[in-house]
Design an enzyme around this catalytic site. Structure first.
Site, mmCIF file in Angstrom:
data_model
loop_
_atom_site.group_PDB
_atom_site.id
_atom_site.type_symbol
_atom_site.label_atom_id
_atom_site.label_comp_id
_atom_site.label_asym_id
_atom_site.label_seq_id
_atom_site.Cartn_x
_atom_site.Cartn_y
_atom_site.Cartn_z
ATOM 1 N N ASP A 145 0.814 -1.220 0.000
ATOM 2 C CA ASP A 145 0.000 0.000 0.000
ATOM 3 C C ASP A 145 0.842 1.261 0.000
ATOM 4 O OD1 ASP A 145 -2.308 -1.670 0.292
ATOM 5 O OD2 ASP A 145 -1.849 -1.806 2.432
ATOM 6 N N GLN B 207 1.949 -5.876 -3.239
ATOM 7 C CA GLN B 207 2.280 -5.964 -1.815
ATOM 8 C C GLN B 207 3.628 -5.280 -1.557
ATOM 9 O OE1 GLN B 207 1.261 -9.338 -3.256
ATOM 10 N NE2 GLN B 207 -0.710 -8.381 -3.032
ATOM 11 N N GLY C 2 -4.653 -3.693 -4.793
ATOM 12 C CA GLY C 2 -5.665 -2.820 -5.378
ATOM 13 C C GLY C 2 -5.233 -1.383 -5.299
ATOM 14 N N HIS C 3 -5.583 -0.624 -6.295
ATOM 15 C CA HIS C 3 -5.344 0.810 -6.201
ATOM 16 C C HIS C 3 -6.344 1.577 -7.050
ATOM 17 C CE1 HIS C 3 -2.693 -0.580 -9.446
ATOM 18 N NE2 HIS C 3 -3.109 0.509 -10.042
ATOM 19 N N LYS D 98 2.338 2.326 -5.176
ATOM 20 C CA LYS D 98 2.997 1.902 -6.425
ATOM 21 C C LYS D 98 2.159 2.275 -7.640
ATOM 22 C CE LYS D 98 3.004 -2.292 -4.719
ATOM 23 N NZ LYS D 98 2.829 -2.107 -3.277
#
Ligand code: IMP
Length: 433
Positions: A13, A223, A40-41, A16
């Protein structure tokens, strides 16, 4: 030149997605090399919001090849949902390719992930319950179903039968679960195969072509380093290698293809799920970081644990990834905090101190940060676009990190918006490749 690896340097988190999004505009390809939809982003472009779990954010650029590499584990239902969502937002998906050798998350992987955590009870890992661990376990046991298998009914049926056989005992409690209906599973996965067929490809040659042409090829990790299955805080880790070295096996290139390795780190630390966190803050300051940094998971919505920047862990990360540059994100979240504490070593049981990241689980569980206090700043830094525009104490914070790591801070995030970022000359020259 150049093959650029982007990895999380902490517990994930770190931001990236934003960096890859900005670099993707120039890239020949962006290749995800491990993890699955546990990541997720969110990317905000103008007044549109795009949410990604599996597809690299480079997909928003028409000329960028977006690859889900062989090292990724793919839940086809989630991938199709993501494709449909992006299509509704009028994103051109012709550049999306999925490795035929990537492994598929099956319904029984999800059930096993839930069952495994329930069995651990208080000792649970705090997984995202997306079936990631059981899928990688099947891959290692050579019982995995790969993307290529959903294009062939006979093979698919045989492989699912073989994969289910050794799990019967563990899955007994789910015996009546419709998701375990073998006939339905085969039908569903064949349908996924039809939908995904235009995207399924032999993907390493895409990277080779970009590298041969001297274009920017980005290898995107998911990750973070401390969640690596070998080098992280085992067993409180994810089930794949998240370190830069995994870019080679997870994308299908050799080590010589990698020219630059950037670690992404927040200006403080967060972690989701259980496991040691030596600089964790359990007080109001932790709450303040969580609120100011919007530290709630994109994938699971869970609250992230927050703490001070940990240089012991970051030095380890720089070493184990051979980082050539650090991207420091969310520096603005520290605005108004004075002093800012940074852990430079750990204190352990029986007055022990540790300059280096302890390999032993019990030692790490008892470690807590020993801090250096640095002066804070009050000025709003979100408008800064050059280092010179930062307050002197913010620059001092960056210099301290550089001294500790022996590598340059190449890019700094100063706010949530896309353009709220400082590119140093070193970063700009890579982006311009
Ligand atoms: P899994 O990857 O779902 O098996 O979860 C294993 C551990 O990794 C748990 O502590 C998760 O919270 C953590 N984890 C997995 N994916 C992410 C991520 O994208 N960001 C942060 N932590 C993650």
């Amino acid at each position: 030149m150049p093959g650029l690896v982007i990895v999380g340097a902490q517990w994930g988190d770190e931001g990236k997605g934003k960096v890859v999004d900005l670099l993707g505009e120039r890239a020949h390809s962006v290749i995800r090399f491990q993890g699955g939809n546990n990541a997720g982003h969110t990317i905000v472009r103008g007044d549109e919001t795009f949410k990604f779990h599996l597809i690299p954010s480079g997909i928003l650029y028409e000329d960028c090849n977006c690859v889900i590499g062989n090292g990724v584990v793919v839940d086809p239902r989630v991938l199709i949902e993501e494709i449909d969502g992006l299509r509704r937002q009028r994103v051109d998906l012709r550049g999306l390719k999925v490795s035929a050798n990537a492994h598929l998350i099956m319904p029984y992987h999800l059930l096993l992930d839930h069952a495994g955590e329930a069995k651990l009870g208080k000792r649970e890992i705090g997984t995202t319950k997306r079936g990631i661990g059981p899928c990688y376990a099947d891959k290692a046991a050579r019982l995995g179903i790969r993307v290529q298998d959903i294009l062939d009914e006979k093979i698919l049926r045989q492989k699912i039968a073989a994969a289910l056989e050794p799990k019967r005992l563990t899955l007994r409690e789910f015996e009546k679960d419709p998701r375990l209906d073998m006939h339905q599973m085969v039908e569903d996965y064949l349908a996924y195969g039809q939908r995904l067929a235009p995207h399924i490809a032999d993907t390493p040659p895409i990277a080779w072509q970009g590298l041969d042409e001297g274009r920017l090829v980005i290898f995107e990790g998911a990750q973070g380093t401390l969640l690596d299955i070998d080098h992280g805080t085992y067993p409180f880790v994810t089930s794949s290698n998240t370190v830069a070295g995994a870019a080679c096996s997870g994308a299908g290139v050799g080590p010589k293809a990698i020219d630059e390795i950037w670690g992404i780190a927040k200006a403080y630390c967060t972690r989701v799920g259980a496991g040691p966190f030596p600089t964790e803050l359990h007080d109001q300051l932790g709450d303040r970081l969580r609120k100011a940094g919007h530290e709630f998971g994109t994938t699971t919505g869970r609250e992230r644990r927050c703490g001070w920047l940990d240089m012991v862990a970051l030095r380890y990360s720089a070493r184990i990834n051979s980082l050539t540059g650090l991207v420091l994100t969310k520096l603005d979240v520290l605005t108004g905090i004075d002093p800012i504490r940074v852990a430079v070593r750990y204190a352990g049981a029986e007055d022990a101190t540790f300059e280096d990241f302890p390999y032993h689980q019990s030692v790490l569980h008892h470690a807590s940060g020993e801090y250096v206090d640095l002066p804070g700043w009050d000025e709003d830094i979100t408008g800064a676009r050059t280092l010179e525009e930062l307050p002197a104490n913010a620059r001092r914070y960056l210099e301290f990190i550089e001294e500790q790591l022996g590598i340059p801070v190449v890019t700094i995030g100063v706010g949530p918006a896309r353009d709220e970022i400082i590119w140093t000359d070193a970063a700009a020259s890579i982006a311009a490749a």
